[in-house]
Design an enzyme around this catalytic site. Structure first.
Site, short mmCIF file in Angstrom:
data_model
loop_
_atom_site.label_atom_id
_atom_site.label_comp_id
_atom_site.label_asym_id
_atom_site.label_seq_id
_atom_site.Cartn_x
_atom_site.Cartn_y
_atom_site.Cartn_z
N LYS A 157 -11.72 -74.18 70.21
CA LYS A 157 -11.47 -73.03 70.25
C LYS A 157 -10.56 -72.77 69.00
O LYS A 157 -9.45 -73.41 68.86
CB LYS A 157 -10.57 -72.68 71.53
CG LYS A 157 -10.45 -71.13 71.75
CD LYS A 157 -9.12 -70.73 72.21
CE LYS A 157 -7.99 -70.64 71.52
NZ LYS A 157 -8.02 -69.63 70.36
N GLY A 210 -0.70 -76.52 66.77
CA GLY A 210 0.02 -75.09 66.74
C GLY A 210 1.62 -75.44 66.92
O GLY A 210 2.13 -76.34 66.53
N SER A 211 2.15 -74.20 67.58
CA SER A 211 3.53 -74.18 67.76
C SER A 211 4.02 -75.20 68.73
O SER A 211 3.45 -75.49 69.62
CB SER A 211 4.08 -72.88 68.02
OG SER A 211 3.64 -72.53 69.18
N THR A 212 5.28 -75.70 68.71
CA THR A 212 5.92 -76.44 69.74
C THR A 212 5.97 -75.86 71.04
O THR A 212 5.63 -76.64 71.82
CB THR A 212 7.18 -77.07 68.96
OG1 THR A 212 7.01 -77.93 67.74
CG2 THR A 212 8.07 -77.86 70.08
N THR A 214 3.71 -73.59 72.46
CA THR A 214 2.52 -73.62 72.99
C THR A 214 2.17 -74.82 73.26
O THR A 214 1.79 -75.35 74.24
CB THR A 214 1.54 -72.85 71.93
OG1 THR A 214 1.95 -71.65 71.69
CG2 THR A 214 0.20 -72.68 72.63
N GLY A 215 2.39 -75.88 72.49
CA GLY A 215 2.27 -77.49 72.68
C GLY A 215 2.77 -77.86 73.79
O GLY A 215 2.21 -78.56 74.70
N GLU A 232 0.02 -81.88 67.52
CA GLU A 232 0.21 -81.87 66.14
C GLU A 232 1.37 -80.20 66.08
O GLU A 232 0.45 -79.31 66.03
CB GLU A 232 -0.71 -81.63 65.03
CG GLU A 232 -1.63 -83.08 65.17
CD GLU A 232 -1.18 -84.13 64.52
OE1 GLU A 232 0.31 -84.21 64.38
OE2 GLU A 232 -1.60 -85.44 64.75
N CYS A 264 2.43 -76.91 58.06
CA CYS A 264 3.45 -77.64 58.95
C CYS A 264 4.32 -78.92 58.31
O CYS A 264 5.36 -79.30 58.74
CB CYS A 264 2.88 -78.37 60.46
SG CYS A 264 1.33 -79.20 60.03
N GLU A 356 11.46 -73.41 62.09
CA GLU A 356 10.14 -73.45 61.39
C GLU A 356 9.91 -71.82 61.19
O GLU A 356 9.79 -70.93 62.05
CB GLU A 356 8.78 -73.79 62.04
CG GLU A 356 7.79 -74.04 61.39
CD GLU A 356 6.37 -74.63 62.01
OE1 GLU A 356 6.35 -74.57 63.19
OE2 GLU A 356 6.04 -75.60 61.34
#
Ligand code: NDP
Length: 457
Positions: A157, A210-212, A214-215, A232, A264, A356
């Site tokens: 995706k 992606g972002s921390t 959402t991760g 990551e 990143c 970030e």
């Protein structure tokens, strides 16, 4: 109001619609996973040399379309054409590297009394890859190609803003002769298609970039199914510049401006030893003033637009008009532009110095000595990458071991090579991609003991 069933892809340099693609929903994810699960065992059963040959054909096909893929990346993501060519080449090179791994996916033979003990690396099955918009092509490739080489099928995706190069890669895979449904790309929204992929019981592993925030959610959902996950995530990487460093090389502004800072690994905390702080500030001011920001399709452009209006607003929220800063220039008018910026009046604990930002913005901070440099470099929940600059080899070795980050460079700003491991410490992620162990990350180790004593009587 936007239609949730379609994705409008905008050119970030002009705000024009480049393409409209259907957005996959949960049912589309179910169907794709079912198809992938059907084709995967046949792919895994092929002799490794046959899988390798097919992946090399895929690499050749990508190679013939480098310019087309690069132009598509310029249009959907605003990457400079030079960077976009490198990115398409990176996807090709990783395919070749991963193809070389199929025949080297070696188990081990471990001494055991009464028989032979051997290990196998078994493919996991169907891998779900969720990619972000900042490097749509390389990140899609890093999650997918080693997984394919190890005998898995992939459902990818892409980010809703940048699905086009991933879709094209899937077409090229078919053109090259890879089995239908082995590598499927499903554009869609994170909260529908992304979540459905994460929650699907037949998806054996998730690779998320992606972002921390959402991760963290992805990891929690995977935990419910005890599903392995590679993450990551974000970064706020230091560039540690000691007074004895080659200052011009150390303060290359593309250490934080590459891809308009949407990287990143961007070295957005520029830590400079006090005796050379003023000199560093002057060098950076000159460097920012000379950065050519504009049309990413123009060969002379060094920095393009940000990905979206939302991202410009987010970046601007960290840079008040009256903030003490060094500033370059960016175009006016349509497009998602932000000028190269270095904030000079921040405290180490301010939001701009700690969070970030993901745009062309760095903070400049002084430090006193080696101990202070390491303390500041590690004063972050992130730990993805970083650079350190000194001519003292002992110090370079000490500091590179003391900084808690996954990818460091000494007297260089490089960080990602497809043949070396990549990933973060702390909240920058979990697991590693790329490098010699890339394929193993998409396998389970099976241990088999074979008795030499014969069947029990
Ligand atoms: P996200 O982390 O939200 O998005 C990354 C990917 O995850 C996209 O494909 C997204 O889909 C998908 N996604 C979103 N929500 C879910 C979910 N609940 N379940 C599964 N998949 C999901 O990043 P954003 O695009 O929102 O960017 C916000 C910030 O994140 C940036 O400003 C930057 O700081 C950071 N970021 C960091 C990246 C990195 O490489 N470390 C890359 C991208 C962003 P969709 O596109 O539909 O949202």
């Amino acid at each position: 109001m936007s239609d949730p069933h379609e994705l409008k892809v905008l050119n970030p340099a002009t705000e024009e619609v480049v393409a409209t693609v259907p957005a996959a929903g949960a049912q589309d994810v179910d169907a794709a996973v079912e198809r992938a699960a059907r084709v995967q065992p046949k792919w895994a059963a092929l002799p490794p040399a046959d899988r390798a040959r097919q992946l090399r054909r895929f690499a050749d096909t990508v190679d013939r379309h480098i310019e087309e893929l690069a132009r598509l990346e310029v249009r959907e993501a605003g990457h400079t054409i030079g960077n976009a060519r490198w990115e398409a080449g990176n996807a090709r090179d990783l395919l070749l590297y991963a193809a070389g791994g199929t025949e080297r996916l070696l188990g081990s033979q471990i001494p055991a009394p009464g028989g032979w003990n051997v290990t196998f690396h078994e493919p996991l099955g169907v891998i779900g890859v969720i990619a972000p918009w900042n490097f749509p092509m390389p990140i899609a490739a890093w999650g997918s190609f080693p997984a394919l080489a190890a005998g898995n099928a992939v459902v990818l995706k892409p980010a809703e803003t940048t699905p086009l190069t991933a879709l094209r890669l899937a077409e090229l895979a078919l053109e090259a002769g890879l089995p239908e449904y082995l590598f499927q790309v499903l554009p869609g929204h994170g909260h529908t298609a992304g979540r459905a992929l994460v929650d699907h019981p037949d998806v054996a592993k998730i690779v998320f970039t992606g972002s921390t925030d959402t991760g963290r959610e992805v990891m929690e959902r995977c935990a419910r199914l005890v599903k392995p996950v590679t993450l990551e995530l974000g970064g706020k990487s230091p560039n540690v510049v000691f007074a004895d460093a080659d200052l011009e090389a150390a303060l290359d502004p593309f250490s934080f401006l590459d891809n308009a800072g949407q990287d990143c690994c961007a070295r957005t905390r520029v830590l400079v030893q006090e005796p050379v702080y003023e000199e560093a500030r002057d060098l950076l001011a000159d460097a920012l003033a000379s950065v050519v920001v504009g049309d990413p399709a123009d060969e002379k452009t060094r920095m393009g637009p940000l990905i979206s209006r939302r991202q410009v607003d987010r970046v601007r929220s960290y840079v008040p008009e009256d903030a003490p800063a060094l500033r370059g220039v960016a175009p006016d008018g349509p497009g998602f532009w932000f000028p190269p910026t270095v904030l000079t009046g921040e405290r180490p604990d301010s939001p701009a110095a700690g969070e970030e930002i993901f745009g062309p913005v760095a903070v400049l901070l002084p430090f006193t000595d080696e101990e202070d440099a390491v303390r500041l470099a590690n004063d972050t929940p992130y730990g993805l990458s970083g650079s350190l600059w000194t001519r003292d080899i002992g110090r370079a070795l000490r500091v590179s071991r003391a900084v808690r980050a996954g990818n460091l460079s000494v007297n260089s700003h490089s960080s990602v090579r497809y043949w070396t491991p990549f990933g973060g410490f702390k909240q920058s992620g979990l697991g590693r991609e790329l490098g010699p162990d890339a394929l193993t990350a998409f396998t389970e180790t099976k241990n088999v003991f074979i008795s030499t004593e014969g069947p029990a009587q």
